[in-house]
Design an enzyme around this catalytic site. Structure first.
Site, PDB file in Angstrom:
ATOM      1  N   ASP A  31     -34.116  26.504  28.813  1.00  0.00           N
ATOM      2  CA  ASP A  31     -33.280  26.943  29.933  1.00  0.00           C
ATOM      3  C   ASP A  31     -32.715  25.672  30.522  1.00  0.00           C
ATOM      4  O   ASP A  31     -33.042  24.569  30.049  1.00  0.00           O
ATOM      5  CB  ASP A  31     -34.113  27.733  30.967  1.00  0.00           C
ATOM      6  CG  ASP A  31     -33.280  28.785  31.683  1.00  0.00           C
ATOM      7  OD1 ASP A  31     -32.324  28.405  32.395  1.00  0.00           O
ATOM      8  OD2 ASP A  31     -33.573  29.990  31.540  1.00  0.00           O
TER       9      ASP A  31
ATOM     10  N   GLU B 268     -26.790  36.476  32.233  1.00  0.00           N
ATOM     11  CA  GLU B 268     -26.220  35.679  33.316  1.00  0.00           C
ATOM     12  C   GLU B 268     -25.288  34.538  32.875  1.00  0.00           C
ATOM     13  O   GLU B 268     -25.318  33.463  33.483  1.00  0.00           O
ATOM     14  CB  GLU B 268     -27.352  35.122  34.200  1.00  0.00           C
ATOM     15  CG  GLU B 268     -28.160  36.223  34.850  1.00  0.00           C
ATOM     16  CD  GLU B 268     -29.213  35.711  35.829  1.00  0.00           C
ATOM     17  OE1 GLU B 268     -29.180  36.154  36.978  1.00  0.00           O
ATOM     18  OE2 GLU B 268     -30.060  34.882  35.447  1.00  0.00           O
TER      19      GLU B 268
ATOM     20  N   HIS C  20     -27.442  29.856  31.031  1.00  0.00           N
ATOM     21  CA  HIS C  20     -28.729  29.172  31.263  1.00  0.00           C
ATOM     22  C   HIS C  20     -28.896  27.990  30.309  1.00  0.00           C
ATOM     23  O   HIS C  20     -29.995  27.738  29.825  1.00  0.00           O
ATOM     24  CB  HIS C  20     -29.902  30.148  31.053  1.00  0.00           C
ATOM     25  CG  HIS C  20     -30.098  31.111  32.184  1.00  0.00           C
ATOM     26  ND1 HIS C  20     -30.881  30.833  33.277  1.00  0.00           N
ATOM     27  CD2 HIS C  20     -29.614  32.362  32.383  1.00  0.00           C
ATOM     28  CE1 HIS C  20     -30.877  31.872  34.106  1.00  0.00           C
ATOM     29  NE2 HIS C  20     -30.110  32.816  33.584  1.00  0.00           N
TER      30      HIS C  20
HETATM   31  C1  ACM Z   1     -33.484  37.316  33.762  1.00  0.00           C
HETATM   32  O1  ACM Z   1     -34.379  37.532  34.602  1.00  0.00           O
HETATM   33  N1  ACM Z   1     -32.424  36.558  34.087  1.00  0.00           N
HETATM   34  C2  ACM Z   1     -33.547  37.876  32.413  1.00  0.00           C
END
Ligand code: ACM
Ligand code: ZN
Length: 500
Positions: free
Chosen positions: A142, A279, A219
């Site tokens: 991440d 996201e 991410h």
């Molecule tokens: C997440 O909690 N962004 C998968």
């Protein structure tokens, strides 16, 4: 003295499908195993093949126990039941007949935001096995750091596995500075290929599959930091330094992701590879020459179609290697092949939509299954996230919602994100006993679940976990609000602490 509660409700988590009590307790002088014999084959004939695989029957008499199962996995599940009963003090005579409700019974651990190491992961695999869970999903990368060594791109760990800032928020406050392993001020780490293979083997011996997650295209700040060629490019040639998303227009992005995924598939034999997909901000894509060219070539009119392009192309790559992808529920929004498993996290709607479109589904709604959320009053707990996900509230979760096809409900999963969880001890504190609830939701028939009895069993099992040196939440200090099982939401726009 064996209590009446125990005789009628065998002290096991997850609660078995059935327990028929008999008189007395067992001293376990002898355990006999009868594998794949006709009486048991008959007993499980009506079950789904994957349920038969894990089914077992324990016939407990005063001096001996008989285990019946079709497979070694079934025998293992039976032995875990015995182990739990022994740890709890007494093994009551009777017959336990048992098999799982759901096929995927998982826990996700975020190793990017805080790196906890191999010993910690093995210890959690032990807990999963004791709870008859069978999936450890590792969030391996991440923006806060890449945690798996890569021969294809050693810069990923060399440049982002160590950072300035012991906690995620210290790192954020210090403006996201990475450093190198030899820096005494550095915090972090990464897993070698050998360590991960050791974990996979350790988990497989306990019938736990380790599913790796390589996050994309959002991410992914750290990937762009380590390897700027995967970042979007402005017309003057400059890169979008610091971008959150990878560039889906550039072939370099695919070369890197595919090289990494090949290494990952070599380490992890899991039939599923998680590719994230959540996201993405898509902010740089409209300004990028490579993204614009890709859009033109593909006839796209909106940048978000590029997310679908990347996910479908990677899904095909993974499928060509004989595996299937899992992605967070955002992957549904831009088109994804039927074989993709969708993991619902933004509540339950992603799971419902996925099921309606014919995808298998893993339910991990943040409302019920995010164990980085508060488990009790804000004033009493370490800083956490979101609403109240108390033991009772999470126990009450039913993953099959209205309209969902039960045959597509593959499983249920708890997620532990670690922005606010800097140590292994804190991670365990957030997991136990809430993971007991998840285990029961995943294994036990919904009609057999009942909170009062569960709470008593959880209280007893918590002592076992403490004896095994897990750091747990203290159920004896649980507030009335948490005990009530209510989930408090602050009224619109007003941040109200959950502490009345
Ligand atoms: C997440 O909690 N962004 C998968
Ligand atoms: Zn781009």
């Amino acid at each position: 003295m064996i209590s009446l509660f125990l005789i009628l409700n065998i002290l096991l988590i997850p609660k078995p499908v059935s327990f028929t009590p008999a008189d007395g307790v067992c001293s376990i002088e002898k355990v006999v195993v009868r594998k794949d014999r006709r009486p048991f084959r008959k007993a499980v004939a009506e079950l789904e093949p994957w349920q038969r695989q894990e089914a077992y029957r324990l016939t407990i008499q005063r001096d001996r126990v008989k285990i019946e199962a079709l497979t070694e996995e079934g025998v293992f599940r039976a032995r875990k039941s015995l182990e739990q009963m022994l740890a709890l003090g007494e093994v009551p005579c009777g017959i336990v007949f048992d098999y799982p409700r759901l096929r995927h019974r998982g826990l996700m651990i975020d190793e990017s935001r805080s790196f906890k190491g191999l010993a910690f992961l093995k210890k959690q695999v032990d807990a999963l096995a004791l709870l008859k869970m069978n999936v450890l999903h590792l969030h391996l990368d991440d923006s806060a750091g890449w945690r798996i060594e890569s021969e294809a791109c050693p810069e990923l760990t060399a440049k982002t596995a160590w950072r300035i800032g012991r906690t995620y928020h210290e790192w954020e406050a210090g403006k996201y500075r990475f450093t190198t392993e030899d820096d005494p001020e550095g915090y972090g780490g990464c897993y070698s290929r050998e360590e991960l293979k050791e974990l996979v083997e350790y988990a497989a011996e306990r019938y736990v599959t380790v599913i790796p997650e390589i996050e994309m295209p959002g991410h992914s700040m750290e990937v762009g930091y380590a390897c700027p060629e995967v970042l979007c490019q402005l017309p003057d040639g400059r890169r979008h330094t610091g971008a959150w998303d990878l560039c889906p227009g550039s072939e370099t992005t695919f070369e890197l992701l595919e090289a990494v995924l090949e290494e990952v598939m070599d380490i992890f034999p899991s039939p599923f590879i998680h590719i994230g997909g959540d996201e993405a901000t898509m902010k740089t894509w409209s300004q990028c020459v490579n993204c614009q060219r890709r859009m033109e070539e593909e006839g796209y009119t909106e940048v978000k179609q590029l997310q679908g392009y990347l996910i479908r192309r990677i899904a095909a790559f993974v499928q060509n290697h004989g595996r299937r992808i899992i992605g967070w529920d955002e992957i549904l929004e831009t088109g994804v092949p039927k074989e993709a498993v969708v993991q619902s996290w933004r509540g339950i709607s992603g799971g419902q939509k996925a099921s309606a479109e014919g995808h298998e589904v893993i339910m991990s709604p943040n409302t019920h299954c995010y164990y980085n959320y508060y488990q009790d009053l804000i004033r009493k707990e370490p800083k956490a996230v979101g609403e109240l996900v108390s033991l009772r509230f999470t126990y009450g979760y039913e993953p099959l919602s209205e309209g969902m096809d039960p045959t597509l409900l593959r499983g249920v999963q708890a997620n532990l994100w670690t922005e606010l969880i800097a140590t292994p001890e804190h991670a365990e504190y957030m997991l136990y006993p809430r993971l007991f609830a998840l285990a029961e939701t995943a294994w036990t028939p919904a009609s057999a679940k009942e909170y009062k009895g569960f709470r008593k069993r959880a209280r007893a099992l918590l002592d076992v976990f403490r004896n095994l040196e897990y750091n747990t939440f203290d159920m004896d200090t649980e507030s009335d609000l948490a005990r009530s099982g209510l989930q408090r939401f602050p009224p619109e726009g007003v941040p109200i602490p959950i502490d009345d």
